[in-house]
Design a protein around this motif. Structure first.
Motif, PDB file in Angstrom:
ATOM      1  N   GLY A  86       9.836  -3.980 -42.530  1.00 64.27           N
ATOM      2  CA  GLY A  86       9.823  -4.655 -41.250  1.00 64.27           C
ATOM      3  C   GLY A  86      10.757  -3.968 -40.281  1.00 64.27           C
ATOM      4  O   GLY A  86      11.203  -2.846 -40.512  1.00 64.27           O
ATOM      5  N   VAL A  87      11.075  -4.664 -39.199  1.00 59.69           N
ATOM      6  CA  VAL A  87      11.898  -4.101 -38.128  1.00 59.69           C
ATOM      7  C   VAL A  87      13.193  -4.898 -38.006  1.00 59.69           C
ATOM      8  O   VAL A  87      13.156  -6.102 -37.707  1.00 59.69           O
ATOM      9  CB  VAL A  87      11.152  -4.134 -36.777  1.00 59.69           C
ATOM     10  CG1 VAL A  87      12.011  -3.502 -35.682  1.00 59.69           C
ATOM     11  CG2 VAL A  87       9.806  -3.424 -36.886  1.00 59.69           C
ATOM     12  N   PRO A  88      14.348  -4.251 -38.230  1.00 56.75           N
ATOM     13  CA  PRO A  88      15.626  -4.935 -38.035  1.00 56.75           C
ATOM     14  C   PRO A  88      16.095  -4.785 -36.592  1.00 56.75           C
ATOM     15  O   PRO A  88      16.144  -3.686 -36.049  1.00 56.75           O
ATOM     16  CB  PRO A  88      16.567  -4.179 -38.987  1.00 56.75           C
ATOM     17  CG  PRO A  88      16.018  -2.779 -39.010  1.00 56.75           C
ATOM     18  CD  PRO A  88      14.524  -2.890 -38.782  1.00 56.75           C
ATOM     19  N   LEU A  89      16.431  -5.880 -35.945  1.00 57.27           N
ATOM     20  CA  LEU A  89      16.848  -5.842 -34.542  1.00 57.27           C
ATOM     21  C   LEU A  89      18.364  -5.708 -34.450  1.00 57.27           C
ATOM     22  O   LEU A  89      19.084  -6.650 -34.092  1.00 57.27           O
ATOM     23  CB  LEU A  89      16.343  -7.075 -33.810  1.00 57.27           C
ATOM     24  CG  LEU A  89      14.817  -7.214 -33.751  1.00 57.27           C
ATOM     25  CD1 LEU A  89      14.423  -8.485 -33.016  1.00 57.27           C
ATOM     26  CD2 LEU A  89      14.177  -5.998 -33.095  1.00 57.27           C
ATOM     27  N   ASN A  90      18.845  -4.525 -34.801  1.00 61.99           N
ATOM     28  CA  ASN A  90      20.260  -4.202 -34.709  1.00 61.99           C
ATOM     29  C   ASN A  90      20.464  -3.117 -33.654  1.00 61.99           C
ATOM     30  O   ASN A  90      19.514  -2.662 -33.019  1.00 61.99           O
ATOM     31  CB  ASN A  90      20.785  -3.762 -36.080  1.00 61.99           C
ATOM     32  CG  ASN A  90      20.935  -4.940 -37.035  1.00 61.99           C
ATOM     33  OD1 ASN A  90      21.480  -5.978 -36.676  1.00 61.99           O
ATOM     34  ND2 ASN A  90      20.440  -4.777 -38.254  1.00 61.99           N
ATOM     35  N   GLY A  94      17.921  -0.513 -31.014  1.00 63.44           N
ATOM     36  CA  GLY A  94      17.890  -0.860 -29.597  1.00 63.44           C
ATOM     37  C   GLY A  94      18.073  -2.329 -29.296  1.00 63.44           C
ATOM     38  O   GLY A  94      17.581  -2.816 -28.269  1.00 63.44           O
ATOM     39  N   ASP A  95      18.761  -3.047 -30.207  1.00 64.28           N
ATOM     40  CA  ASP A  95      19.033  -4.474 -30.001  1.00 64.28           C
ATOM     41  C   ASP A  95      17.714  -5.266 -29.965  1.00 64.28           C
ATOM     42  O   ASP A  95      16.864  -5.052 -30.830  1.00 64.28           O
ATOM     43  CB  ASP A  95      19.863  -4.690 -28.740  1.00 64.28           C
ATOM     44  CG  ASP A  95      21.186  -3.921 -28.763  1.00 64.28           C
ATOM     45  OD1 ASP A  95      21.576  -3.469 -29.846  1.00 64.28           O
ATOM     46  OD2 ASP A  95      21.809  -3.777 -27.702  1.00 64.28           O
ATOM     47  N   PHE A  96      17.514  -6.122 -28.980  1.00 60.76           N
ATOM     48  CA  PHE A  96      16.275  -6.910 -28.894  1.00 60.76           C
ATOM     49  C   PHE A  96      15.216  -6.047 -28.201  1.00 60.76           C
ATOM     50  O   PHE A  96      14.866  -6.256 -27.030  1.00 60.76           O
ATOM     51  CB  PHE A  96      16.517  -8.224 -28.155  1.00 60.76           C
ATOM     52  CG  PHE A  96      17.521  -9.109 -28.831  1.00 60.76           C
ATOM     53  CD1 PHE A  96      17.259  -9.624 -30.092  1.00 60.76           C
ATOM     54  CD2 PHE A  96      18.732  -9.416 -28.221  1.00 60.76           C
ATOM     55  CE1 PHE A  96      18.189 -10.437 -30.745  1.00 60.76           C
ATOM     56  CE2 PHE A  96      19.662 -10.219 -28.854  1.00 60.76           C
ATOM     57  CZ  PHE A  96      19.399 -10.729 -30.125  1.00 60.76           C
ATOM     58  N   ARG A 147      27.851  -3.418 -31.561  1.00 60.03           N
ATOM     59  CA  ARG A 147      27.881  -4.267 -30.370  1.00 60.03           C
ATOM     60  C   ARG A 147      27.372  -5.638 -30.785  1.00 60.03           C
ATOM     61  O   ARG A 147      26.254  -5.755 -31.281  1.00 60.03           O
ATOM     62  CB  ARG A 147      26.940  -3.718 -29.288  1.00 60.03           C
ATOM     63  CG  ARG A 147      27.542  -2.786 -28.304  1.00 60.03           C
ATOM     64  CD  ARG A 147      26.594  -2.544 -27.121  1.00 60.03           C
ATOM     65  NE  ARG A 147      25.184  -2.518 -27.475  1.00 60.03           N
ATOM     66  CZ  ARG A 147      24.549  -1.432 -27.908  1.00 60.03           C
ATOM     67  NH1 ARG A 147      25.193  -0.302 -28.062  1.00 60.03           N
ATOM     68  NH2 ARG A 147      23.273  -1.487 -28.192  1.00 60.03           N
ATOM     69  N   PRO A 148      28.137  -6.703 -30.587  1.00 61.70           N
ATOM     70  CA  PRO A 148      27.714  -8.025 -31.074  1.00 61.70           C
ATOM     71  C   PRO A 148      26.512  -8.574 -30.312  1.00 61.70           C
ATOM     72  O   PRO A 148      26.441  -8.499 -29.091  1.00 61.70           O
ATOM     73  CB  PRO A 148      28.946  -8.903 -30.851  1.00 61.70           C
ATOM     74  CG  PRO A 148      29.750  -8.204 -29.803  1.00 61.70           C
ATOM     75  CD  PRO A 148      29.482  -6.747 -29.976  1.00 61.70           C
ATOM     76  N   LEU A 149      25.569  -9.111 -31.077  1.00 63.74           N
ATOM     77  CA  LEU A 149      24.340  -9.661 -30.510  1.00 63.74           C
ATOM     78  C   LEU A 149      24.194 -11.133 -30.870  1.00 63.74           C
ATOM     79  O   LEU A 149      24.523 -11.551 -31.980  1.00 63.74           O
ATOM     80  CB  LEU A 149      23.124  -8.899 -31.038  1.00 63.74           C
ATOM     81  CG  LEU A 149      23.059  -7.394 -30.784  1.00 63.74           C
ATOM     82  CD1 LEU A 149      21.851  -6.788 -31.484  1.00 63.74           C
ATOM     83  CD2 LEU A 149      23.015  -7.108 -29.289  1.00 63.74           C
ATOM     84  N   GLU A 161      14.458 -12.001 -23.458  1.00 57.74           N
ATOM     85  CA  GLU A 161      14.025 -10.808 -24.199  1.00 57.74           C
ATOM     86  C   GLU A 161      13.707 -11.126 -25.656  1.00 57.74           C
ATOM     87  O   GLU A 161      12.883 -10.465 -26.287  1.00 57.74           O
ATOM     88  CB  GLU A 161      15.078  -9.700 -24.120  1.00 57.74           C
ATOM     89  CG  GLU A 161      16.454 -10.062 -24.639  1.00 57.74           C
ATOM     90  CD  GLU A 161      17.408 -10.463 -23.532  1.00 57.74           C
ATOM     91  OE1 GLU A 161      18.577 -10.025 -23.583  1.00 57.74           O
ATOM     92  OE2 GLU A 161      16.989 -11.227 -22.632  1.00 57.74           O
ATOM     93  N   VAL A 162      14.328 -12.182 -26.180  1.00 57.44           N
ATOM     94  CA  VAL A 162      14.004 -12.636 -27.539  1.00 57.44           C
ATOM     95  C   VAL A 162      12.653 -13.346 -27.537  1.00 57.44           C
ATOM     96  O   VAL A 162      11.847 -13.182 -28.456  1.00 57.44           O
ATOM     97  CB  VAL A 162      15.119 -13.544 -28.086  1.00 57.44           C
ATOM     98  CG1 VAL A 162      14.729 -14.111 -29.451  1.00 57.44           C
ATOM     99  CG2 VAL A 162      16.440 -12.786 -28.187  1.00 57.44           C
TER     100      VAL A 162
END
Length: 310
Positions: A86-90, A94-96, A147-149, A161-162
């Motif tokens: 899958g795709v990790p959103l870290n 590129g964050d979200f 960078r905290p998300l 964006e989420v």
């Protein structure tokens, strides 16, 4: 030792071997990775094949392994194991990043993880616990500080964006994992996700980093989420053996067998292999009094239902 004890032990091992056939591991940490891994993706596939597993989902916190799993499925189909990712959103993706999700979907991704290492909640745990480095694997080499998300804006609402990503997950019927968000974020996220048409919801290791209570677990299961418990936190010989079997029993009861999944969360250097860890925790579940049918639900039926594995 009585004459019957070896026979009983042999019967128990035979039952565990039988239960492993058709099992699914939705939380395999094989490599290559910037984390220290003791098993690579192909070795994980071969080990799973030997044990009779049906599918393995590869998770890396820093990249989507979907191109790798697609290659493995093509070149090693004879092993009879379906490899997924899958795709990790870290930060590294590129964050979200809707583009990363779109790309992963087009390559065959089955799951999207909300931030894990990059989540503000994970970072708070790391900074607030002097022993966190011993509780969670660290990268082999130093990497840029995360960078905290968070999925919530200053008003406590899910960010736009989420929501775009939730619409993509819904459109392609992917699994949404809460990642390492705090349970308060996950509850809000899942509420909005369901309103956007997301049907497949997953909570990973709810008692570790996520900070879910038994009541939270019951609420999440009531929302339709599957609750996955990490085998590595109960498997003998694991660096992450944090909990006693009694807690696993309580956690299963909180969500119910029908909403509980066991995933290995193994593959780290020096830890038991995913299959070895699975065998240990299947034995623990049997010792706790769960029937073979219950165990099969938690390691095969439920993960197949969640991830749409046929």
């Amino acid at each position: 030792m009585s004459e019957t004890e070896p026979a009983v032990a042999a019967d128990r091992e035979a039952l565990i071997t039988e239960l492993m056939k058709g099992a699914v591991d939705l939380h395999c940490h094989s490599g290559p990775s910037v984390m220290p891994r003791g098993i690579d993706h192909l070795e994980a596939m071969r080990e799973a094949s030997e044990a009779g597993l049906k599918a393995v989902l590869v998770k890396d916190h820093f990249y989507s392994a979907t191109p790798v799993t697609e290659l493995l499925n093509k070149q090693f189909a004879h092993l009879g194991v379906q490899m997924l990712s899958g795709v990790p959103l870290n930060n590294t993706t590129g964050d979200f990043n809707a583009h990363a999700v779109d790309h992963g979907i087009k390559l065959g991704a089955r799951l999207v993880w909300m931030p894990t290492f990059s989540s503000a909640n994970h970072i708070r745990h790391h900074h607030g616990d002097d022993h966190f480095d011993t509780k969670f694997p660290q990268t082999v080499q130093d990497v840029l500080a995360p960078r905290p998300l968070t999925v919530l804006d200053e008003a406590g609402e899910v960010k736009d964006e989420v929501k775009v990503i939730l619409d993509m997950i819904a459109a392609y019927d992917l699994v949404l994992s809460g990642g390492h968000l705090h349970v308060s974020e996950i509850l809000k996220l899942f509420e909005v996700a369901k309103a956007h048409g997301v049907k497949r919801l997953l909570v990973n290791h709810p008692t570790f980093v996520v900070d879910a209570t038994m009541a939270d677990i019951a609420t999440l299961a009531g929302m339709g989420a599957y609750i996955e418990h990490s085998v590595c936190m109960w498997a003998p010989g694991s660096f992450f053996l944090f909990y006693e079997p009694e807690l696993l029993d309580q956690l299963i009861q909180a969500a119910g067998v029908d909403k509980t999944i066991l995933g290995s969360d193994l593959g780290q250097e020096g830890n038991p292999s995913p299959v070895a860890g699975f065998r240990s925790v299947i034995g623990i579940c049997l010792d706790l009094g769960y029937s073979p049918e219950d165990v099969r639900k938690m390691i095969a039926t439920n993960p197949c239902a969640l991830a749409g594995i046929v």
